[in-house]
Scaffold this motif. Structure first.
Motif, short mmCIF file in Angstrom:
data_model
loop_
_atom_site.label_atom_id
_atom_site.label_comp_id
_atom_site.label_asym_id
_atom_site.label_seq_id
_atom_site.Cartn_x
_atom_site.Cartn_y
_atom_site.Cartn_z
N GLU A 4 0.85 -1.18 0.00
CA GLU A 4 0.00 0.00 0.00
C GLU A 4 0.89 1.24 0.00
O GLU A 4 1.84 1.32 0.79
CB GLU A 4 -0.90 0.01 1.23
N ILE A 5 0.57 2.19 -0.89
CA ILE A 5 1.41 3.38 -1.02
C ILE A 5 0.55 4.62 -0.88
O ILE A 5 -0.31 4.90 -1.72
CB ILE A 5 2.15 3.41 -2.37
N GLU A 169 -7.39 8.47 3.81
CA GLU A 169 -6.81 9.46 4.72
C GLU A 169 -7.00 9.07 6.18
O GLU A 169 -6.12 9.32 7.03
CB GLU A 169 -7.41 10.84 4.42
N TYR A 170 -8.13 8.44 6.47
CA TYR A 170 -8.35 7.93 7.82
C TYR A 170 -7.36 6.81 8.15
O TYR A 170 -6.75 6.79 9.24
CB TYR A 170 -9.79 7.40 7.96
N LEU A 171 -7.16 5.91 7.20
CA LEU A 171 -6.21 4.82 7.40
C LEU A 171 -4.79 5.36 7.57
O LEU A 171 -4.00 4.80 8.33
CB LEU A 171 -6.27 3.84 6.22
N ALA A 172 -4.48 6.44 6.87
CA ALA A 172 -3.17 7.06 7.00
C ALA A 172 -2.94 7.50 8.44
O ALA A 172 -1.84 7.33 9.00
CB ALA A 172 -3.03 8.25 6.05
N GLN A 173 -3.97 8.05 9.07
CA GLN A 173 -3.86 8.48 10.47
C GLN A 173 -3.65 7.27 11.38
O GLN A 173 -2.85 7.33 12.32
CB GLN A 173 -5.13 9.22 10.89
N GLN A 174 -4.33 6.18 11.08
CA GLN A 174 -4.22 4.99 11.91
C GLN A 174 -2.83 4.36 11.79
O GLN A 174 -2.29 3.84 12.78
CB GLN A 174 -5.28 3.95 11.50
N VAL A 175 -2.26 4.42 10.60
CA VAL A 175 -0.94 3.83 10.36
C VAL A 175 0.16 4.74 10.88
O VAL A 175 1.27 4.29 11.20
CB VAL A 175 -0.75 3.55 8.86
N PHE A 182 4.66 6.97 1.47
CA PHE A 182 4.71 6.08 2.62
C PHE A 182 4.25 4.70 2.15
O PHE A 182 3.15 4.53 1.65
CB PHE A 182 3.80 6.60 3.73
N PHE A 183 5.12 3.71 2.31
CA PHE A 183 4.88 2.37 1.79
C PHE A 183 4.66 1.39 2.94
O PHE A 183 5.43 1.37 3.90
CB PHE A 183 6.08 1.88 0.98
N GLU A 187 1.54 -5.22 5.69
CA GLU A 187 1.29 -4.85 7.08
C GLU A 187 2.43 -5.28 8.00
O GLU A 187 2.25 -5.45 9.22
CB GLU A 187 -0.04 -5.44 7.57
N LYS A 188 3.64 -5.45 7.42
CA LYS A 188 4.80 -5.87 8.21
C LYS A 188 5.83 -4.76 8.36
O LYS A 188 6.38 -4.55 9.43
CB LYS A 188 5.45 -7.10 7.58
#
Length: 229
Positions: A4-5, A169-175, A182-183, A187-188
């Motif tokens: 995911e990028i 954008e929500y997922l970006a905040q969570q990550v 950002f790559f 999920e590792k």
């Protein structure tokens, strides 16, 4: 393997990072097993197109430097881009809000053209001086990809794919994404910035060989929120 990028169209490091990642992918023995998903990120959600304003003037205003110094910064960035085969033409860049372009990329994704749309929009912005915040422009770009221009135009006139952008954008905040590109690899591993292709290849090979999740962050050149590069 899923990669995911998160990136923004107006981010010069994002296009460079895309090329470096692609170079690594070409050397990866299992590239056919890699699924790339582009996720939306807005460096400046409040960005407005100012008719006649150059990217040099915009950068100068944000950095608190002269326009000449802004141009020098962009020339330096163009030099970095050229190292990976990209021909940035900052004299022609039209600064614009990228929300519509992100929706366009999601629309193209429904036709299995997400990566092609991402590439086309980046090229239009950085090398061709086209306004990627304009409906007519995006409809033409869609037609170049084989989509129906009128349908693209009509779809983007609605609020279609707004939720998909907001979800990214929500997922970006969570990550914990604070700058792009950002790559996230399966999920590792989280890799921040336009890292050298050698590092991307190393991560691809490491994730492929592992069976247990491992969290690791690597920092590199990136664009920060509000367009600070």
């Amino acid at each position: 393997m899923k990669v995911e990028i998160w990136s923004d169209i107006m981010c010069p490091f994002c296009y460079i990072g895309k090329r470096r990642f692609e170079q690594a992918l070409q050397q990866f023995d299992h590239q056919e097993a890699v699924e790339v998903q582009w996720r939306s990120f807005e460096l400046d959600p409040n960005m407005q197109t100012v008719p006649g304003q150059s990217i040099h003037e915009l950068l100068a205003a944000r950095k608190g430097v002269s326009v000449a110094q802004g141009k020098q910064m962009n020339d330096h960035m163009a030099g970095i881009a050229k190292e990976v085969g990209l021909d940035y033409d900052f004299d022609r860049v039209i600064p614009t809000n990228t929300f519509l372009a992100h929706r366009f990329i999601h629309l193209a994704g429904e036709h299995n053209l997400q990566d092609a749309a991402k590439e086309r929009v980046l090229a239009a912005y950085f090398t061709e001086g086209r306004n990627v915040g304009d409906l007519d422009t995006l409809a033409k770009l869609g037609a170049e990809l084989g989509l129906d221009a009128a349908q693209v135009h009509a779809t983007l006139e609605t609020d279609a794919y707004t939720n998909q952008v907001r979800l990214d954008e929500y997922l970006a905040q969570q990550v914990g994404v604070r700058g792009v590109p950002f790559f996230v690899f399966d999920e590792k591993y989280a890799v921040s910035g336009a890292q050298p292709s050698e590092l991307f290849l190393e991560v691809l090979e490491k994730v492929w060989s592992e069976t247990q999740p491992v969290a690791q962050d690597m920092e590199g050149a990136s664009c920060e929120v509000d367009g600070d590069c």
